[in-house]
Design a protein around this motif. Structure first.
Motif, short mmCIF file in Angstrom:
data_model
loop_
_atom_site.label_atom_id
_atom_site.label_comp_id
_atom_site.label_asym_id
_atom_site.label_seq_id
_atom_site.Cartn_x
_atom_site.Cartn_y
_atom_site.Cartn_z
N THR B 271 0.85 -1.19 0.00
CA THR B 271 0.00 0.00 0.00
C THR B 271 0.89 1.24 0.00
O THR B 271 1.78 1.37 0.84
CB THR B 271 -0.93 0.02 1.21
N VAL B 273 0.89 4.90 0.76
CA VAL B 273 0.04 5.74 1.60
C VAL B 273 0.32 7.22 1.33
O VAL B 273 1.47 7.61 1.19
CB VAL B 273 0.30 5.42 3.09
N ASP B 312 -4.79 6.55 -1.02
CA ASP B 312 -3.90 5.39 -0.89
C ASP B 312 -4.09 4.50 -2.11
O ASP B 312 -5.21 4.29 -2.57
CB ASP B 312 -4.23 4.57 0.36
N ARG B 342 3.32 0.51 3.00
CA ARG B 342 3.00 -0.59 3.91
C ARG B 342 3.12 -1.90 3.13
O ARG B 342 2.66 -1.99 1.99
CB ARG B 342 1.59 -0.43 4.48
#
Lengths: 425, 425
Positions: B271, B273, B312, B342
């Motif tokens: 991810t 972000v 995101d 992430r």
């Protein structure tokens, strides 16, 4: 700077460590300024394992498919060898027999090389690569099927490639230090030969010496390729097999009178007893044998006994073909005309080889005396210009080989080899 | 009488017994009046063993040499298979990928088939032979080097040959009975599918079903080749994968609304972000990823929070490529512009596949309800016209797959599959 063709046998590349050791040696040759082509056999027992697998599937596997199967062996070793060389920071490419241009006839499992068209190998080494070539395999001219060259085929691949590439030398790496004056397992005092002529090597190979096979030496002689037989486990000079003597230091190595003593216990003897001593009899016997596709070695016929007009003809052949020969002769007994057959597989052959015997009359007498002193009985005698062979009991072979080796001054702690004068033997 | 291309995987030919069993099955197809071409993989674990050997020699073996090495595997199995067939009294010839005319690009270890010119295969079967062809391998158009097609390559070889030979069917023999409505190791009540469309199969393969690989189904769809996936250990009908439904007895098998449930736990989720919600941001991220030669699967971006103007972006990719993706993104952080990354490799993907969902509006809702009833939390959602996929915790996957399988009436002891009315979903 030259072009070197090297050949490494299965025992030299038996495992990953062996492959890495061979890779180092190949790189050394390259670093010495040579273009290098390395011919490689299958790893260790791979070929035997593949044959086992084939026999599990079919007791009489088809020749074409057996060749397809067996050629997987070199494919594995050559790819691994190329990887190992690249790991050492040098460029390498592996090539199958077919890619290397090894063109053969269509006789599967024992094909003969017809032609070598090594265009891709030439390009590869000219581009700076080390070329790794699968030994033992080729592609048939007619059917484009994959073929194998039979036992010792990788040596032949190497010599044939060396000829086609006009290489400076063909180095045959093996697990012994070179060609010896006798089998070192039988004669502890056997001596490594520094140089031997192609002719003498041919006779030794034909007489049971296993270091180089006959077909490979034949090829080298036809194209006049110098062979250097040496150990892949040491850095020592091995044996040079070539038409011209080599020099060591500033001295030319001299032609030995006697190159060595070979022996062979893989043969059997067939005696055809009571053959009428008239034209055509021998022809009838050996036509029968050749029709059965049996290769024979020595043939001996003595004068016939005057009283009967009958003679005996003996010949030797591989033990494995004994049964077939006897069957073929029995079947043709009427046509040929003989009394009986005798078969003996407890024989051995001892051969003394050396171009020097042409000009040294005492050689033959000394040979027989050495055997007689050792208490060895001679059953058959056969000679060529540069070889004398005798057949004895198989049990007598080791003692006979040692006795002859000593008598001709070949032992490694002899002061000097025997010197003959005069001409003719 | 037709032309059948069969493919046998490594587990079917793992040993001499397996090879004999496969030989019998091939001969049966021939005796039923067909011309037969059989594509075969390497025996059992041969490929893995060869890779081990390569790694002992070099930790990063060169692609060209690795392909040369690995192709020894099929060479062994195909030669043995041809021998076993000949033992049964039928003529057989084995052919390498190169001999079979499998022409590829030059990308070693994952080459793509460019063309198939199966002249020698055609001649061989026209002469009455069974042709055995090495799967997984070809020869590059440009360099004439040996290539391999990568994982599942033998299936692709079979389908590509079937297309080039205009075969009536491509039979893929494997160690399961066919394509199931879910992985039988996870869902005990999974049902064998009698017929599935090429489109649905393509989605199942893309979603983690391992029976047929994506590239092979893609090929079959492009050339409209019917595939029959079946067990080499039983004589049962397997699963037909084809554009036209098959008939069973006198009844045409109907298109199921839902073909099956696939799952995949081999992926990780990244991810990105705090990405500014403006044009060009997604492009910058995925240019970075593709420059690093990483293949990604799902991409999900939700609407941005109005307060921050940041969004995101998540995507999934093979776990093995996770490190590389993170490194590439971190390195380009300035250029792309994001807050943080992430990384999560404890995810699983569950996909529901079926052309019927195009015309059945309740499918999506029922899918989410089944997951919710099973207490499974959904992290990402992605859909195609005939597939819905969700990402969940990896631990939840088995339970989620079973729940969805039951909810859609796919369990083998269900009375009937769920029937929907209406159109659109």
């Amino acid at each position: 700077m030259g072009l070197v063709v090297q050949k490494y046998g299965g025992s030299s590349v038996a495992d990953a460590e062996g492959i890495k050791r061979v890779a180092k040696r190949i790189v050394e040759a390259k670093q010495n300024g040579n273009q290098v082509v390395a011919v490689v056999s299958a790893m260790g027992d791979t070929t035997d394992e593949l044959i086992d697998l084939a026999e599990q599937v079919s007791p009489m596997p088809a020749g074409r498919e057996l060749d397809m199967l067996l050629t997987a062996g070199e494919r594995i070793s050559m790819a691994l060898l190329a990887m190992a060389i690249k790991k050492l920071g040098h460029e390498a490419q592996s090539f199958t027999g077919s890619q290397a241009g090894v063109i053969t006839d269509s006789v599967h499992n024992k094909a003969r090389i017809i032609d070598v068209t090594p265009g891709r190998i030439k390009t590869s080494v000219d581009e700076g690569n080390i070329a790794i070539v699968a030994g033992f395999q080729g592609v048939s001219q007619d059917t484009k099927d994959i073929t194998t060259l039979g036992r010792g085929g990788s040596d032949t691949t190497a010599v044939a490639l060396a000829a086609a590439l006009d290489a400076d030398v063909c180095e045959i790496y093996t697990d012994v230090d070179g060609v010896f004056t006798a089998d070192p397992r039988v004669v502890k005092k056997a001596r490594k030969i520094d140089w031997i002529s192609l002719e003498d090597m041919l006779e030794l190979a034909a007489s049971g010496s296993k270091v180089l096979l006959h077909r490979c030496v034949e090829y080298a002689r036809r194209y006049d390729i110098p062979i250097h037989v040496r150990s892949s486990f040491s850095g020592l000079q091995g044996t040079w097999v070539s038409s011209e003597p080599i020099t060591q230091g500033d001295k030319q190595v001299e032609q030995a009178i006697i190159s060595g003593v070979a022996h062979d216990t893989s043969e059997a003897k067939v005696t055809v007893v009571g053959v009428p001593d008239k034209p055509g009899e021998a022809a009838a016997i050996f036509r029968t044998i050749s029709d059965a596709e049996i290769n024979i070695d020595m043939i001996v016929q003595n004068v016939s006994a005057a009283s009967t007009g009958l003679t005996d003809i003996s010949f030797t052949l591989p033990k494995a073909e004994g049964r077939k020969a006897i069957d073929a002769l029995e079947k043709n007994k009427g046509g040929i005309g003989f009394d009986s057959l005798r078969y003996d597989d407890q024989i051995g052959k001892i051969s003394l080889v050396g171009a020097g015997m042409k000009t040294n009359p005492g050689v033959t007498a000394d040979f027989f005396k050495a055997l007689s002193d050792a208490g060895v009985n001679i059953e058959l005698i056969s000679t060529s210009e540069i070889r004398i062979s005798v057949v004895t009991r198989a049990d007598d072979v080791p003692e006979a080989v040692r006795a002859v080796h000593t008598a001709f001054g070949l032992d490694s702690d002899s002061d000097e080899a025997v010197v003959y004068g005069g001409t003719g033997r």
